[in-house]
Design an enzyme around this catalytic site. Structure first.
Site, PDB file in Angstrom:
ATOM      1  CE  LYS A  54       0.284   1.409  -7.043  1.00  0.00           C
ATOM      2  NZ  LYS A  54      -0.675   0.988  -6.443  1.00  0.00           N
ATOM      3  CD  GLN A  98      -3.883  -0.786  -6.662  1.00  0.00           C
ATOM      4  OE1 GLN A  98      -2.810  -0.631  -7.358  1.00  0.00           O
ATOM      5  NE2 GLN A  98      -5.091   0.198  -7.151  1.00  0.00           N
ATOM      6  CG  ASP A 121      -0.415   1.907  -0.469  1.00  0.00           C
ATOM      7  OD1 ASP A 121      -0.576   3.022  -1.448  1.00  0.00           O
ATOM      8  OD2 ASP A 121      -1.132   0.870  -0.574  1.00  0.00           O
TER       9      ASP A 121
END
Ligand code: NAD
Length: 294
Positions: A54, A98, A121
Site C-alpha cells: 500500500k 490494518q 476503507d
C-alpha cells in the site's frame, strides 16, 4: 466456450495511472497533496506485506504516506489517541487501520473512532449506512474493485441477475449493496443457503467471496455469465508446492463462463487501486472540490 479473462492487473494499473494524473493536477492547480495514514499494529507477516504494498502504491501515485507502526502490546486507549491525532491532522486525508487487530483491542470501537470523511476503507458505520441508503459514501475497496471489473464487461448492470456468495461486512454485503446501487437484481447467498448451485445458476454476474479453494464448480455457472472471484486461498499440491487459488474452480469455469477474473491477477490488484481512488475522493470532498472523474 472459453471465457474472456478479465485482466485485473492491467485494469488496476490503468486506474492507478488515472489516479496519479488526477493527483498531479490537484497538486499543480490547488496545492493539495493527498495524504494516507496506514496504521499497523504488531508484526503479522501478511499484514506487513499488505502495508508495504500500500505504501509503495501511495508513493507511486504522488500521495504522501503517513505510516504508523505500533507494537502488538499497544493498549486500546493509545491506539484511539493516535486515531484522534490523525483525524485532527489536515495533511492526513485518509486513515486505514490494518486488520486484524490484537485481541485486547475492540476493532469496531477503533473503526468507529475514525473520522467518516477520512474512512478510506469504508468500514465506519456511517459510511456503511450511507451506502445502504443510496447516499454518497466512501465504500470498501475490494467490493468497489469487483464492481469496476464487472463493468468492464457490462457497462450497465441494470436488470442483470447478480448473485453474491458470502455475507461478510468487508466483501459480501458491500458488494451486494454496490450491485444494487447499479440496479442489478441481487441475491446474497451464504453458508446456510439451500441449493447453492441452483442459486448460482441464476446469475448473470456471480461474485464468489467465500474463502474456500475452488468451491464454486463449473456446472454451477450459467453459460456466458461473468464470474468475479474474490477468494485468495493458499493450497499445496502433492509435491508440497504451494500456490494461490480462488473460490472458483477456474479451469472448469473457463469452459462455461463468458468472462472471469483470474486468481491471482483479478480482484486482488484492484483493492489497492481503489484505496488510492478513495483517498483521492476523500481529499477532494474535504477540500470542497468536485468528485474526480476517474
Ligand atoms: P469471511 O470468512 O468473513 O466470509 C466468508 C463468507 O462465505 C461468509 O459470509 C459465509 O457465509 C460464506 N460461506 C462460508 N462457507 C460457505 C458455504 N459452504 N457455502 C456458501 N457460503 C459460504 O471472508 P471474507 O473476509 O469475506 O473473504 C472471502 C474471501 O475473499 C477470502 O478468501 C479472502 O481471502 C478473500 N479476500 C480477498 C480480497 C482481495 O483483495 N482480493 C480482499 C478481502 C478478502
Amino acid at each position: 466456450m472459453t471465457a474472456h479473462i478479465i485482466d485485473g492487473k492491467t485494469i488496476a494499473a490503468g486506474l492507478r495511472g488515472n489516479v496519479a494524473d488526477a493527483v498531479h493536477r490537484l497538486k499543480r492547480d490547488r496545492g493539495h497533496v493527498p495524504g494516507l495514514a496506514v496504521v499497523l499494529v504488531g508484526r503479522n507477516p501478511a499484514s506487513e506485506v499488505y502495508v508495504r504494498n500500500k505504501t509503495k502504491a501511495v508513493i507511486e501515485a504522488g500521495m504522501h504516506p503517513f505510516d504508523r507502526n505500533l507494537p502488538d502490546s499497544v493498549g486500546e486507549d493509545e491506539l484511539l489517541a493516535l486515531i484522534a491525532e490523525l483525524n485532527a491532522d489536515p495533511k492526513v486525508n485518509g486513515i486505514l487501520v490494518q486488520l486484524p487487530l490484537p485481541p485486547q483491542i475492540d476493532s469496531q470501537k477503533v473503526i468507529a473512532a475514525i473520522d467518516p470523511a477520512k474512512d478510506v476503507d469504508g468500514f465506519h458505520p456511517l459510511n456503511v449506512g450511507r451506502l445502504g441508503s443510496g447516499l454518497p459514501a466512501l465504500v470498501p475497496c475490494t467490493p468497489l474493485g469487483c464492481v469496476r471489473l464487472a463493468r468492464t464487461v457490462h457497462p450497465s448492470l441494470a436488470g442483470l441477475e447478480a448473485v453474491v456468495i458470502g455475507r461478510s461486512n468487508i466483501v459480501g454485503k458491500p458488494v451486494a449493496q454496490l450491485l444494487l446501487a447499479e440496479n442489478a437484481t441481487v441475491t446474497i447467498a451464504h453458508s446456510k443457503t439451500a441449493d447453492l448451485p441452483a442459486v448460482c445458476r441464476r446469475a448473470d454476474v456471480l461474485v464468489a467471496a467465500i474463502g474456500r479453494p475452488e468451491f464454486v464448480r463449473g456446472h454451477w455457472i450459467k453459460p456466458g455469465a461473468t464470474v468475479i472471484d474474490v477468494g485468495i486461498n493458499r493450497v499445496s499440491d502433492a509435491a508440497g508446492k504451494s500456490r494461490i487459488v480462488g473460490d472458483v474452480a477456474y479451469a472448469e469455469a473457463l469452459d462455461v463462463a463468458g468472462a472471469i477474473t483470474p486468481v491471482p491477477g483479478g480482484v486482488g490488484p484492484m483493492t489497492i487501486a481503489c484505496l488510492l481512488l478513495n483517498t483521492l475522493r476523500a481529499t477532494c470532498e474535504q477540500n470542497g472540490l468536485p468528485e474526480p472523474a476517474v
